[in-house]
Design a protein around this motif. Structure first.
Motif, PDB file in Angstrom:
ATOM      1  N   ASP A  94       0.839  -1.211   0.000  1.00  0.00           N
ATOM      2  CA  ASP A  94       0.000   0.000   0.000  1.00  0.00           C
ATOM      3  C   ASP A  94       0.874   1.261   0.000  1.00  0.00           C
ATOM      4  O   ASP A  94       0.581   2.235  -0.720  1.00  0.00           O
ATOM      5  CB  ASP A  94      -0.909   0.013   1.225  1.00  0.00           C
ATOM      6  CG  ASP A  94      -2.036  -1.009   1.122  1.00  0.00           C
ATOM      7  OD1 ASP A  94      -2.309  -1.474   0.001  1.00  0.00           O
ATOM      8  OD2 ASP A  94      -2.627  -1.340   2.170  1.00  0.00           O
ATOM      9  N   ALA A  95       1.945   1.245   0.807  1.00  0.00           N
ATOM     10  CA  ALA A  95       2.843   2.405   0.869  1.00  0.00           C
ATOM     11  C   ALA A  95       3.508   2.638  -0.487  1.00  0.00           C
ATOM     12  O   ALA A  95       3.611   3.792  -0.957  1.00  0.00           O
ATOM     13  CB  ALA A  95       3.895   2.193   1.957  1.00  0.00           C
ATOM     14  N   LEU A  96       3.963   1.564  -1.129  1.00  0.00           N
ATOM     15  CA  LEU A  96       4.594   1.693  -2.443  1.00  0.00           C
ATOM     16  C   LEU A  96       3.599   2.226  -3.470  1.00  0.00           C
ATOM     17  O   LEU A  96       3.955   3.055  -4.333  1.00  0.00           O
ATOM     18  CB  LEU A  96       5.146   0.335  -2.894  1.00  0.00           C
ATOM     19  CG  LEU A  96       6.322  -0.215  -2.079  1.00  0.00           C
ATOM     20  CD1 LEU A  96       6.622  -1.649  -2.484  1.00  0.00           C
ATOM     21  CD2 LEU A  96       7.557   0.656  -2.272  1.00  0.00           C
ATOM     22  N   SER A  97       2.361   1.757  -3.390  1.00  0.00           N
ATOM     23  CA  SER A  97       1.321   2.238  -4.299  1.00  0.00           C
ATOM     24  C   SER A  97       1.036   3.716  -4.064  1.00  0.00           C
ATOM     25  O   SER A  97       0.867   4.498  -5.023  1.00  0.00           O
ATOM     26  CB  SER A  97       0.043   1.413  -4.106  1.00  0.00           C
ATOM     27  OG  SER A  97      -0.991   1.876  -4.937  1.00  0.00           O
ATOM     28  N   ALA A 101       1.689   6.936  -6.593  1.00  0.00           N
ATOM     29  CA  ALA A 101       0.588   7.855  -6.933  1.00  0.00           C
ATOM     30  C   ALA A 101       0.889   9.292  -6.522  1.00  0.00           C
ATOM     31  O   ALA A 101       0.036  10.178  -6.676  1.00  0.00           O
ATOM     32  CB  ALA A 101      -0.696   7.387  -6.262  1.00  0.00           C
ATOM     33  N   GLY A 102       2.104   9.527  -5.949  1.00  0.00           N
ATOM     34  CA  GLY A 102       2.503  10.898  -5.629  1.00  0.00           C
ATOM     35  C   GLY A 102       2.558  11.218  -4.157  1.00  0.00           C
ATOM     36  O   GLY A 102       2.792  12.369  -3.785  1.00  0.00           O
ATOM     37  N   PRO A 106       5.577  10.825   5.280  1.00  0.00           N
ATOM     38  CA  PRO A 106       6.739  10.163   5.895  1.00  0.00           C
ATOM     39  C   PRO A 106       6.472   8.686   6.226  1.00  0.00           C
ATOM     40  O   PRO A 106       7.376   7.853   6.100  1.00  0.00           O
ATOM     41  CB  PRO A 106       6.978  10.989   7.163  1.00  0.00           C
ATOM     42  CG  PRO A 106       6.380  12.321   6.864  1.00  0.00           C
ATOM     43  CD  PRO A 106       5.200  12.054   5.999  1.00  0.00           C
ATOM     44  N   ASN A 107       5.245   8.374   6.651  1.00  0.00           N
ATOM     45  CA  ASN A 107       4.933   6.985   7.013  1.00  0.00           C
ATOM     46  C   ASN A 107       5.074   6.051   5.819  1.00  0.00           C
ATOM     47  O   ASN A 107       5.542   4.919   5.953  1.00  0.00           O
ATOM     48  CB  ASN A 107       3.513   6.891   7.574  1.00  0.00           C
ATOM     49  CG  ASN A 107       3.403   7.484   8.962  1.00  0.00           C
ATOM     50  OD1 ASN A 107       4.405   7.717   9.624  1.00  0.00           O
ATOM     51  ND2 ASN A 107       2.179   7.735   9.402  1.00  0.00           N
ATOM     52  N   ASP A 108       4.676   6.531   4.645  1.00  0.00           N
ATOM     53  CA  ASP A 108       4.796   5.702   3.446  1.00  0.00           C
ATOM     54  C   ASP A 108       6.254   5.433   3.123  1.00  0.00           C
ATOM     55  O   ASP A 108       6.640   4.301   2.797  1.00  0.00           O
ATOM     56  CB  ASP A 108       4.111   6.378   2.253  1.00  0.00           C
ATOM     57  CG  ASP A 108       2.588   6.313   2.338  1.00  0.00           C
ATOM     58  OD1 ASP A 108       2.084   5.394   3.027  1.00  0.00           O
ATOM     59  OD2 ASP A 108       1.913   7.160   1.729  1.00  0.00           O
ATOM     60  N   PHE A 109       7.106   6.466   3.216  1.00  0.00           N
ATOM     61  CA  PHE A 109       8.520   6.284   2.886  1.00  0.00           C
ATOM     62  C   PHE A 109       9.230   5.438   3.947  1.00  0.00           C
ATOM     63  O   PHE A 109      10.143   4.668   3.623  1.00  0.00           O
ATOM     64  CB  PHE A 109       9.203   7.652   2.728  1.00  0.00           C
ATOM     65  CG  PHE A 109       8.967   8.266   1.383  1.00  0.00           C
ATOM     66  CD1 PHE A 109       9.835   8.029   0.324  1.00  0.00           C
ATOM     67  CD2 PHE A 109       7.849   9.064   1.164  1.00  0.00           C
ATOM     68  CE1 PHE A 109       9.591   8.576  -0.922  1.00  0.00           C
ATOM     69  CE2 PHE A 109       7.605   9.624  -0.079  1.00  0.00           C
ATOM     70  CZ  PHE A 109       8.476   9.372  -1.139  1.00  0.00           C
TER      71      PHE A 109
END
Length: 537
Positions: A94-97, A101-102, A106-109
């Motif tokens: 989900d984080a990579l997606s 998507a832009g 910080p949590n995603d990275f």
């Protein structure tokens, strides 16, 4: 580099009913692949959950240096969960997606750090595990038990944890996937604890740690080394018990002689006092001294007796802890040439491969191990023989004197106690004898009178076996589907011993090569791509 470890110090756990499951455990688990073994009900799963930080001990401490990934014995499959969620990689995907998507969150990275290729790695592991027909979005509810465990294991391997703790990871795996699991774990570079009764898997470990009522005991080798060490311990324990009993007998004889000598001296002193007409005050003093001496002797002897009783009890506890489960032989007498089961031009339901077609004849003393991958129809074959399913076409005839044990133990009513169900199956044997047989299976008075549904998997299996094998009419044909899946190692060996001595016909489905090798089979029934193939051992 930081050394990963898990250390338990003085750890105890108390059950909801107030009973202590285990007390004062001390051990350190380092980077060596370690097998955690012990009897059914001794608390291995509870200890594993404490080691993983999922349960708090009642007392003591559990210190973890590094992250831990725990895989439970029964992997939950929520209705709407996907394969990626089952493997635990969905948050990373989900984080990579989101980043693609832009997203700049910080949590995603943070989630993506070091896992930029997670989608590719997950797909590669599915392919390598023979699950390439699945993808991240496949619903987990559509998977079989074996597929579910394999996906969960892939997730464990991708977790990058410092420690893996796996509870019975090979239970639902077929032979190729058990071997693949062993090879997979041998490639794992970090800490590993495997709770298991699988002897092949345990032989791949570098160390065995046993949990028993006496605590935790570490053995510096694989299962073969552990089994040899345990045999030596058992022999030493028996010899020590015999020595302690002998010492107690010698002490009892010495004390008896001591008492007799004192009584003779006292009687002689009384006679001499009377013969010399000593004054009453002197006789009373002599009597008081004599009684004081006798009292001191009794106290001294009582203390020595208590000491020897304690030594005998301690030695007996060590022997009892190592004692084997006892299974009674099943009295079956039948001709080897007698036919007990016949399948003619049968088509098995729910099987799509070549193994849906089968012709089979089973003779009176034939012992057949049914071997093949998950999904080939092994369990279906046994269910058809047991009358649980009807073949789509063809003829199926089976002796009425048979017993069938399925993987889910459906023959056992979870609402009734094991003793009640055994009493219904056996009206001729005395209640005391039936209770003794259950006790020899490792089921105590409390367990046999509580609803069987609250027992552990191994305890329920023992109860189901007792109800089938100790029935008034002993079975002439045994149909067993993974009978040793939940048994501890001593019970496994006892089951093997009993089945070797069983003189009736036997069809047993198992992925455990060691178990099958120990059953003195006459034939193997292989499920191949071309269909069923019966071959002598």
């Amino acid at each position: 580099m930081t050394t990963t470890s898990i250390t338990v110090s003085g750890v105890s756990y108390v059950l909801p009913d107030g009973r202590a499951l285990f007390t004062d455990l001390h051990e350190q688990f380092d980077g060596r692949p370690t097998g955690l073994v012990g009897r059914n009900g001794v608390g291995k799963t509870v200890l594993a959950r404490i080691l993983a930080g999922l349960l708090a001990p009642a007392s003591g401490q559990c210190q973890r240096l590094g992250s831990v990934h725990y895989l439970a014995q029964q992997v939950a499959r929520p209705k709407e969960a996907t394969v990626a969620e089952l493997a635990g990689v969905q948050p990373t995907l989900d984080a990579l997606s989101n980043i693609a998507a832009g997203s700049t969150a910080p949590n995603d990275f943070e989630m993506a750090e070091g896992n930029w290729d997670m989608a590719q790695r997950f797909h590669h592991e599915l392919e390598r595990g023979g699950l390439g027909y699945l993808d991240a979005t496949t619903l987990a509810s559509t998977l079989s038990g074996g597929e579910t465990m394999r996906v969960a294991l892939i997730g464990a391997m991708l977790s990058q944890a410092d420690f893996l703790i796996l509870d019975e990871p090979s239970n639902h795996l077929d032979r190729p996937n058990r071997q693949a699991l062993i090879e997979q774990l041998q490639r794992w570079p970090r800490g590993l604890i495997v709770v298991s009764h699988d002897r092949q898997l345990l032989d791949a470990m570098e160390r065995i740690v046993e949990l028993s009522p006496l605590g935790l005991h570490s053995y510096g080798g694989n299962y073969t080394f552990y089994a040899e060490a345990k045999a030596c311990e058992q022999q030493n324990a028996l010899e020590q018990l015999s020595q302690r009993k002998l010492e107690r007998q010698r002490e009892e004889r010495a004390q008896q002689k001591q008492r007799e000598r004192q009584e003779r001296r006292q009687a002689r002193g009384n006679r001499q006092g009377k013969e010399t007409n000593q004054a009453k005050i002197l006789l009373d003093r002599q009597k008081a001294r004599s009684e004081a001496s006798a009292g001191a002797l009794r106290q001294s002897q009582a203390a020595r007796q208590a000491h020897h009783r304690k030594l005998v009890l301690e030695a007996a506890q060590r022997v009892e802890d190592a004692a084997h489960i006892t299974l009674h032989d099943i009295p079956v007498t039948q001709a080897a040439k007698r036919t007990v089961a016949t399948l003619e031009r049968c088509v098995l339901p729910h099987v799509t491969s070549a193994t849906r077609h089968i012709d089979l004849m089973v003779r009176g003393q034939q012992r057949i191990g049914v071997v093949g991958p998950n999904g080939c129809g092994k369990s279906t074959l046994l269910r058809v023989l047991a009358g649980q399913m009807a073949p789509l076409t063809g003829n199926c005839q089976v002796t009425p004197e048979y017993a069938y044990l399925d993987q889910r133990l459906e023959s056992l009513n979870p609402q009734q106690s094991v003793f009640e169900q055994l009493r219904e199956a056996n009206r001729t044997t005395t209640e005391g004898e039936l209770r003794m047989r259950l006790a020899q299976l490792g089921l105590d008075a409390q367990k046999i009178t509580t609803p069987s549904g609250v027992l552990s998997g191994g305890e329920r299996l023992k109860g189901a076996l007792a109800c089938l094998l100790y029935a008034d009419t002993p079975p002439h044909l045994l149909l067993l589907d993974e009978p040793n899946n939940h048994l501890d190692l001593p019970s496994n060996q006892a089951l093997e011993t009993m089945l070797r001595s069983y003189s009736g016909a036997l069809l047993v489905v198992s992925h455990d090569d060691t178990f099958l090798e120990n059953l003195a089979l006459t034939d193997h029934l292989y499920a191949t791509e071309q269909g069923w193939h019966l071959a002598p051992v």
